[in-house]
Each structure stands twice: as C-alpha cells, then as structure tokens.
Write an enzyme that holds these catalytic residues in place. Sequence first.
Site, PDB file in Angstrom:
ATOM      1  CD  GLU A  31     -15.412   6.302 -33.674  1.00  0.00           C
ATOM      2  OE1 GLU A  31     -16.555   5.995 -33.327  1.00  0.00           O
ATOM      3  OE2 GLU A  31     -14.828   5.749 -34.624  1.00  0.00           O
TER       4      GLU A  31
ATOM      5  CD  GLU B 280     -15.319  -1.397 -34.599  1.00  0.00           C
ATOM      6  OE1 GLU B 280     -15.078  -0.233 -34.921  1.00  0.00           O
ATOM      7  OE2 GLU B 280     -16.174  -2.086 -35.185  1.00  0.00           O
TER       8      GLU B 280
ATOM      9  CE  LYS C 260     -13.102   3.135 -35.469  1.00  0.00           C
ATOM     10  NZ  LYS C 260     -14.523   2.982 -35.195  1.00  0.00           N
TER      11      LYS C 260
ATOM     12  CG  ASN D 122     -27.380  -9.497 -47.075  1.00  0.00           C
ATOM     13  OD1 ASN D 122     -27.393  -9.711 -45.869  1.00  0.00           O
ATOM     14  ND2 ASN D 122     -27.092  -8.310 -47.591  1.00  0.00           N
TER      15      ASN D 122
ATOM     16  CG  HIS E 207     -22.798  12.854 -11.495  1.00  0.00           C
ATOM     17  ND1 HIS E 207     -23.456  13.502 -10.473  1.00  0.00           N
ATOM     18  CD2 HIS E 207     -22.178  13.828 -12.221  1.00  0.00           C
ATOM     19  CE1 HIS E 207     -23.280  14.804 -10.591  1.00  0.00           C
ATOM     20  NE2 HIS E 207     -22.498  15.026 -11.635  1.00  0.00           N
TER      21      HIS E 207
ATOM     22  CD1 TRP F 120     -21.509 -10.941 -39.176  1.00  0.00           C
ATOM     23  CD2 TRP F 120     -23.741 -10.885 -38.991  1.00  0.00           C
ATOM     24  NE1 TRP F 120     -21.817 -10.482 -37.918  1.00  0.00           N
ATOM     25  CE2 TRP F 120     -23.175 -10.444 -37.772  1.00  0.00           C
ATOM     26  CE3 TRP F 120     -25.125 -10.934 -39.101  1.00  0.00           C
ATOM     27  CZ2 TRP F 120     -23.942 -10.047 -36.684  1.00  0.00           C
ATOM     28  CZ3 TRP F 120     -25.892 -10.556 -38.013  1.00  0.00           C
ATOM     29  CH2 TRP F 120     -25.301 -10.109 -36.817  1.00  0.00           C
TER      30      TRP F 120
HETATM   31  O1  M6R Z   1     -22.426   2.052 -42.761  1.00  0.00           O
HETATM   32  P1  M6R Z   1     -22.810   2.841 -41.550  1.00  0.00           P
HETATM   33  O2  M6R Z   1     -22.024   4.075 -41.389  1.00  0.00           O
HETATM   34  O3  M6R Z   1     -24.288   3.119 -41.472  1.00  0.00           O
HETATM   35  O4  M6R Z   1     -22.457   1.898 -40.324  1.00  0.00           O
HETATM   36  C1  M6R Z   1     -22.793   2.254 -39.019  1.00  0.00           C
HETATM   37  C2  M6R Z   1     -22.080   1.376 -38.008  1.00  0.00           C
HETATM   38  O5  M6R Z   1     -22.438   0.044 -38.182  1.00  0.00           O
HETATM   39  C3  M6R Z   1     -20.552   1.501 -38.120  1.00  0.00           C
HETATM   40  O6  M6R Z   1     -20.123   2.808 -37.990  1.00  0.00           O
HETATM   41  C4  M6R Z   1     -19.862   0.637 -37.025  1.00  0.00           C
HETATM   42  O7  M6R Z   1     -20.156   1.152 -35.775  1.00  0.00           O
HETATM   43  C5  M6R Z   1     -18.357   0.574 -37.273  1.00  0.00           C
HETATM   44  N1  M6R Z   1     -17.930  -0.796 -37.332  1.00  0.00           N
HETATM   45  C6  M6R Z   1     -17.555   1.202 -36.189  1.00  0.00           C
HETATM   46  O8  M6R Z   1     -16.186   1.169 -36.462  1.00  0.00           O
END
Ligand code: M6R
Length: 616
Positions: free
Chosen positions: A485, A492, A489, A101, A508, A75
């Site tokens: 949430e 992303e 979803k 990494n 508002h 990444w």
């Molecule tokens: O591993 P974590 O729960 O700490 O990750 C946190 C966020 O990066 C993670 O929830 C991210 O927002 C997801 N891709 C959402 O679906």
Amino acid sequence: MCGIVGYVGGQCALDVVLAGLRRLEYRGYDSAGVAVLADGGLAAARKAGKLANLEKELADRPIPSGPTGIGHTRWATHGGPTDANAHPHLDNAGRVAVVHNGIIENFAELREELAGRGHRLTSETDTEVVAHLLAESFSSCGDLAEAMRQVCRRLEGAFTLVAVHADDPDVVVGARRNSPLVVGVGDGENFLASDVAAFIAHTREAIELGQDQVVELRREGVVVTGFDGAPADDVRRYHVDWDASAAEKGGYDYFMLKEIAEQPKAVADTLLGRIDAGGALLLDEVRIPAAELREVDKVVIVACGTAYHAGLIAKYAIEHWTRIPCETELASEFRYRDPILDHRTLVIAISQSGETMDTLMALRHAREQGARVLAICNTNGSTIPRESDAVLYTHAGPEVAVASTKAFLTQLVACYLVALYLGQVRGTKWGDEVRSVVHDLARIAREVEEVLETMEPVRELARSLADQNTVLFLGRHVGYPVALEGALKLKELAYMHAEGFAAGELKHGPIALIEKDVPVVVVVPSPRGRSVLHDKIVSNIQEIRARGARTIVIAERGDEAVRPYADHLVEIPVTPVLLQPLVATVPLQVFACELATARGNEVDQPRNLAKSVTVE
Ligand code: M6R
C-alpha cells in the site's frame, strides 16, 4: 471514471452544472464540457484539460443559459484528451447533446451504419454514435425518453448516458447499464449525476437507478422505466447522510490531507452501532443467516488497488480467528481463471466507490456460481452493495482525493468485524475473545490520532527525498500488504518507482535493487506476538544496510532492537499484531502526500488516474 451532471429546474442550469462538475472532477480530468438549452436552441462548450480550461473558455466566449443542462468531466477511453473528443457530443443538426460514461463496445459497427446513412461523425469517441442515433429515433417518435430506450436496446457494453434535445427543452433523459447514475430529487427541480456529491448542495434526497433503466427528468417529477418501456417497480429513494461540507476541503490544501486527518473519526464511525452492550458484534446488514455462515468452507476476497491490500490483510485475520481458508484475489483476474466456487463459498467484495467494474464483474461471476457475496462498501446505493447478498458499510464519509486513505482504514475495520463475526457465529472465538479485540479496535481511533500528531519528521524526510528515483518498501506478515500500500501511494502520487516486497523474498531477487542511498521503508512487526518474525526482519534490515540502503523503519514504540539499524525511525503505538496496519499505514500516506507536494504534483488528481474505475 467520467463525471456526469444533468439539471432541470428554476436555477441557471449552466451554474448548477458547472458547480456539479467541480465536485465530480475527481472522476476524470482529461476534458470537460456542458450543453444547455436556451432560446429554442442548444448551446454547448467543451475543452480539453481540466475544468478550469472550460471555465476560462466560457468566460472568454459566454453561452446563453436556460433551466435545462448537462455536463461532463472525462477520463479518456476512446480517443485522446482533445477538444474534439470532449463531451457533450452533438448530432449534425446540433439539436441533441449527449454525455457518456463507460464503453460502447459495438460502436464501430454503429458508426459504419450511421456513416452509410449520411451522418458525419467528427470525433474518435464511441459516444458520438449515440447522439446521432438519438437524433434519428427522436425524429420518428418525438419523445426523448422513448428515443433513449430505443437506442439503449441497440448498445452493447457499459454506459451511463444523459441527453437533452432542443425540441424538448424541459426534459433531461438518462440511462444506465453497468455504470453509476443517481437522481437528486429537489423541490421544483431535479438532478442527475454519477455521484450524489454533484447535487448535495441542493438536495439530500436521492433515487438509485437500477440496471437497464431510463429516467425522464422534468421540473415537476421523475419517471423511471426499463429499457423495454415498462414502469420500474424497484425505485428506491434514500436520504444522503452527509452534507455539502463533507465534500469540501474545509481549510485543507488538498482533499487528501483532509481525508488523512479524518481517519480517527472514520474508524470510530465504522464501529458505531455494531457492538452491543455486552461487547458482542451486531452486524445487522449481514443478512446471510447464521446457519449459512456456519456452513461456509472457504472465503474469497475480491477487490482492486488499495481495497485489494485491505483484503490481503483481512486474510490473516479471517484465517487466524475463524480457521476458514481464505484467498484474496485481484478482482480483475478472478473470473478469468475459472475459480472453484459453490454455495459454501463466501465471497467478500471490497470497494470504496461500489462501482469498480472489475469488482462488480467478479461478484456477478461468484453469484452465478452459487456463492454468497458480502460487500464492504463506502457508498450507499452504489451497484456493488445492490447486487450483493449482504453489505457492511464503512462510514468514512465521501472520499474525494483519488488516492484512497480513510476508505482503506475503514475497510480494514470492516474486515476485522466480519472476521470476528464469523468467529462469533461459528464458535471459533469465545465471547470474551471477541470483546477483547473489539476493545482493542475501539482504542485504535485514538492511536491513529497519536500517529497523526507526530508526523512532522515524516514530512521533513519526504521533502528531503524529492529527488530520488526509487523507494522500496518491505514488510512481513500483515506488514507486507502495508508495504504494498505504501508503494502504491507513492507511485500514484509522486510518480516514482516504488515497489513493495515481502521482506523474506528479498534474497530471492529484489535485494539486487539495493545500492548506495536507496531509501527502503521497512514495516516492522511487533516484537511481541510472533517474535521470530521480528528477529527475521531485523536481520533483513541489516542485510540491506550492509549494501548501502538508507533505512526508514516503522516500528512499535519501545522496539529498541531496531533502533541501531534505522537511519530514520518512525514510531507507532503498540497495537495487537493483527491490528498494526491501522496505525502503520498512516505514516506512509503522509509520506506519499508530502513527497508528491514537494515534487509539484497534483495531489488530489494524479495524472492518468480517476477515482472510480467503471470500465474493465
Ligand atoms: O472504489 P474502489 O475501492 O473499488 O477502488 C479500487 C481502486 O481503484 C482504488 O483503491 C485505487 O487503487 C486507489 N486510487 C488507490 O489509492
């Protein structure tokens, strides 16, 4: 962020490393590469794009393989996703290969220093300096582990490094600071990886590596030392409690679909063993003494992304059941505003991976200020629970799809358990009240199953919206984080403009976004409980409908008051008000997954993202 694999043993290293990378590709898919030691030399291949590109490259131009190798799936941080920036990086003589990494913060000065000594650096990465520094150190000490220790002492930032050297072909060396690395202990073979998934098909025995440690991996054993060379005295070996099949798609097209379907089991597993015969909570892993929990005068929840949304919901439960003030904060913002914390503050860090750097830094800050930290985490042996005072593990099993689903539901269950436990310990909840909520929680797995059985109309609706540009989400009370949430979803996975709002905020400002046929998903609170809230959201639905919105209403079964205003009604089971997010979120996951599929997107590996965000 970035997946790393290392192997030494009796099998073909190239095959083992490639298979490991396949399992780690969720961590990053900008490029992939391998290096193996064979025939007295080092052979490497690397390619921009997904692992499939590297596999094609290896099919077209095969490289020899031996028993020792490393691999990487990237990444991108420093330098774009090109072949030249792909790992492994080699020194000028092509004898050392390293994968990384993290971010090496002082790479610019090291690069200048190396250039001054005649090294030619050919990539834009921060990693390449390590290959050159290792080559220099190795040429003076002749020991790769010692060379790694010397180099690590010079590096600033966060890093997992794994390296091989053609002059020491039976060894793989790894190092970690603020970034994950686990050892897989096999029989006559050993593994290194960012995540146990990479070697779970070979062994379920693992070793956690601590902060600032170097590991030397040979066929016959593993030696762990600190960066200073002192033998490590905190090496913890553990058995991984899931097997390779848990990290496979199991007949589903995508991991996300499998993980959505696994939610009833994940929820039930997270409750297992935490309730005694009398219905009282037993949270053995919460090793903070009851006397200290009674002293707590503030709860602060820190998390990112989906885990943050779980934390927003937890705030409602904690304040309602315990009467302790609770704040939920984005981990990435937390330490920069100088938060007020002391020994009476309980900080709850929520993380699926246990490696999210923002959350880790937030919890370190909290501990420095004297606060007690409880982690809610899904990954055994990861850094966040290791560095916390106590941990409550969610038992979701491995979550591979980048979009978090089953982890979210189990984080909610864990949050409810913690809230109830605090209430139980502090006496703000009577035993029968705790038992009643626990009973409701125990029923949720079946209710999630019911939701999953009725999702075909939601999938159909999602397909019909594939050409939309915008979808808005509204909610009130615990439905507000559910709306956030749902929007996350969709962003992303479907790459659509999606926003979540508190329905009360509509007038508002956001109501200006409503125009003819804009789809608006509304999460409706139960008409029971605080019915005033229900009436208000019904008015909100009418307001947006009057302005042309297409309303997609998620409401409790039997809620007849909303029916006339719903262009599409998604009915969910009747649950207690505070627990509604456990069922209301599921249609939104299905909706986003189906919409992304209809738009031809990569469901499990959405663009620009990585599952585990190990850099700030
Ligand atoms: O591993 P974590 O729960 O700490 O990750 C946190 C966020 O990066 C993670 O929830 C991210 O927002 C997801 N891709 C959402 O679906």
